[in-house]
Design a protein around this motif. Structure first.
Motif, PDB file in Angstrom:
ATOM      1  N   HIS A  74       1.721   4.826  -2.316  1.00  0.00           N
ATOM      2  CA  HIS A  74       1.408   5.773  -3.387  1.00  0.00           C
ATOM      3  C   HIS A  74       2.582   6.730  -3.488  1.00  0.00           C
ATOM      4  O   HIS A  74       2.992   7.317  -2.475  1.00  0.00           O
ATOM      5  CB  HIS A  74       0.150   6.570  -3.081  1.00  0.00           C
ATOM      6  CG  HIS A  74      -1.093   5.756  -3.085  1.00  0.00           C
ATOM      7  ND1 HIS A  74      -2.331   6.333  -3.204  1.00  0.00           N
ATOM      8  CD2 HIS A  74      -1.321   4.430  -2.990  1.00  0.00           C
ATOM      9  CE1 HIS A  74      -3.267   5.389  -3.177  1.00  0.00           C
ATOM     10  NE2 HIS A  74      -2.660   4.222  -3.042  1.00  0.00           N
TER      11      HIS A  74
ATOM     12  N   ASP B  95       0.828  -1.197   0.000  1.00  0.00           N
ATOM     13  CA  ASP B  95       0.000   0.000   0.000  1.00  0.00           C
ATOM     14  C   ASP B  95       0.870   1.258   0.000  1.00  0.00           C
ATOM     15  O   ASP B  95       1.065   1.917   1.029  1.00  0.00           O
ATOM     16  CB  ASP B  95      -0.944  -0.020   1.204  1.00  0.00           C
ATOM     17  CG  ASP B  95      -2.023   1.037   1.110  1.00  0.00           C
ATOM     18  OD1 ASP B  95      -2.014   1.856   0.166  1.00  0.00           O
ATOM     19  OD2 ASP B  95      -2.898   1.044   2.005  1.00  0.00           O
TER      20      ASP B  95
ATOM     21  N   TRP C 144       4.389   9.094   6.029  1.00  0.00           N
ATOM     22  CA  TRP C 144       4.056  10.149   5.072  1.00  0.00           C
ATOM     23  C   TRP C 144       5.326  10.915   4.745  1.00  0.00           C
ATOM     24  O   TRP C 144       6.058  11.317   5.652  1.00  0.00           O
ATOM     25  CB  TRP C 144       3.072  11.147   5.680  1.00  0.00           C
ATOM     26  CG  TRP C 144       1.748  10.600   6.065  1.00  0.00           C
ATOM     27  CD1 TRP C 144       1.415   9.983   7.241  1.00  0.00           C
ATOM     28  CD2 TRP C 144       0.555  10.636   5.284  1.00  0.00           C
ATOM     29  NE1 TRP C 144       0.090   9.636   7.225  1.00  0.00           N
ATOM     30  CE2 TRP C 144      -0.463  10.025   6.041  1.00  0.00           C
ATOM     31  CE3 TRP C 144       0.252  11.132   4.018  1.00  0.00           C
ATOM     32  CZ2 TRP C 144      -1.756   9.895   5.574  1.00  0.00           C
ATOM     33  CZ3 TRP C 144      -1.037  11.002   3.556  1.00  0.00           C
ATOM     34  CH2 TRP C 144      -2.023  10.392   4.317  1.00  0.00           C
TER      35      TRP C 144
ATOM     36  N   ARG D 164       2.779   7.043   1.929  1.00  0.00           N
ATOM     37  CA  ARG D 164       2.454   8.042   0.924  1.00  0.00           C
ATOM     38  C   ARG D 164       3.676   8.939   0.735  1.00  0.00           C
ATOM     39  O   ARG D 164       4.175   9.526   1.710  1.00  0.00           O
ATOM     40  CB  ARG D 164       1.256   8.901   1.329  1.00  0.00           C
ATOM     41  CG  ARG D 164      -0.018   8.096   1.582  1.00  0.00           C
ATOM     42  CD  ARG D 164      -0.529   7.434   0.307  1.00  0.00           C
ATOM     43  NE  ARG D 164      -1.756   6.688   0.529  1.00  0.00           N
ATOM     44  CZ  ARG D 164      -1.813   5.369   0.682  1.00  0.00           C
ATOM     45  NH1 ARG D 164      -0.715   4.631   0.672  1.00  0.00           N
ATOM     46  NH2 ARG D 164      -2.974   4.764   0.861  1.00  0.00           N
TER      47      ARG D 164
ATOM     48  N   PHE E  21       0.217   1.878   5.531  1.00  0.00           N
ATOM     49  CA  PHE E  21       0.410   2.514   4.235  1.00  0.00           C
ATOM     50  C   PHE E  21       1.535   3.537   4.251  1.00  0.00           C
ATOM     51  O   PHE E  21       1.914   4.067   5.297  1.00  0.00           O
ATOM     52  CB  PHE E  21      -0.885   3.142   3.724  1.00  0.00           C
ATOM     53  CG  PHE E  21      -1.388   4.304   4.542  1.00  0.00           C
ATOM     54  CD1 PHE E  21      -0.951   5.590   4.289  1.00  0.00           C
ATOM     55  CD2 PHE E  21      -2.325   4.104   5.557  1.00  0.00           C
ATOM     56  CE1 PHE E  21      -1.417   6.664   5.027  1.00  0.00           C
ATOM     57  CE2 PHE E  21      -2.807   5.173   6.299  1.00  0.00           C
ATOM     58  CZ  PHE E  21      -2.346   6.453   6.037  1.00  0.00           C
TER      59      PHE E  21
END
Length: 167
Positions: A29, A27, A73, A50, A48
């Protein structure tokens, strides 16, 4: 390079640059024009990750998460130096994380901040905008100059030029 995990495949924005030895799992991005360099691992398996636009994750760095607790992040225009570990943390926009630094769980590096090479940012530490943190454990050293803050964005822009040269 891209590895699904539990049915979730990493998602790449337009014009992302990945060298063949970069591994991206689960996961994750990654925003447009970002780059992952030699032997980078970005492992979004138990939470996740990002990564924003125009950010660069340099050689040998590892980006991971804390299981069910802390995702990772990375903002826009971030430079992550060689052999950095980012683990379950939040990095703001236009930051520079120096070579060999370790940023641990629930730590936050605000926009326009710098973490020195070799620094250990312990769990829950807040690196305020416009500051330099250094040492092990990392502590506030000083305010950044206007030139240094401008240089944070320039560092990310330099990597756009490196990508162009590699292509």
């Amino acid at each position: 390079m891209l590895h699904p995990f539990k049915g979730i495949t990493p998602q790449l924005g337009n014009d992302v640059f990945l060298v063949d030895s970069a591994e991206v799992i689960g996961d994750v991005h990654i925003g447009e024009q970002s780059s992952l360099w030699f032997n980078v691992v970005v492992r979004g398996d138990v939470n996740f990750i990002r990564i924003g636009k125009r950010s660069n994750i340099q050689d040998g760095s590892v980006v991971h998460v804390t299981h069910k607790k802390n995702p990772t992040w990375v903002g826009d225009d971030v430079t992550v130096g060689h052999n950095v570990t980012l683990h379950g943390c939040r990095i703001g926009d236009r930051c520079l994380i120096g070579m060999g630094a370790v940023i641990m769980d629930a730590a936050v590096v605000e926009d326009d901040a710098m973490v020195a090479a070799g620094a250990l940012v312990t769990p829950g530490t807040l690196v305020r905008s416009g500051t330099l943190f250094a040492g092990s454990p990392a502590r506030f050293k000083r305010e950044l100059t206007a030139e240094e803050i401008a240089g944070l964005k320039q560092s990310a822009e330099n990597y756009l030029n490196y990508v162009a040269a590699y292509r």
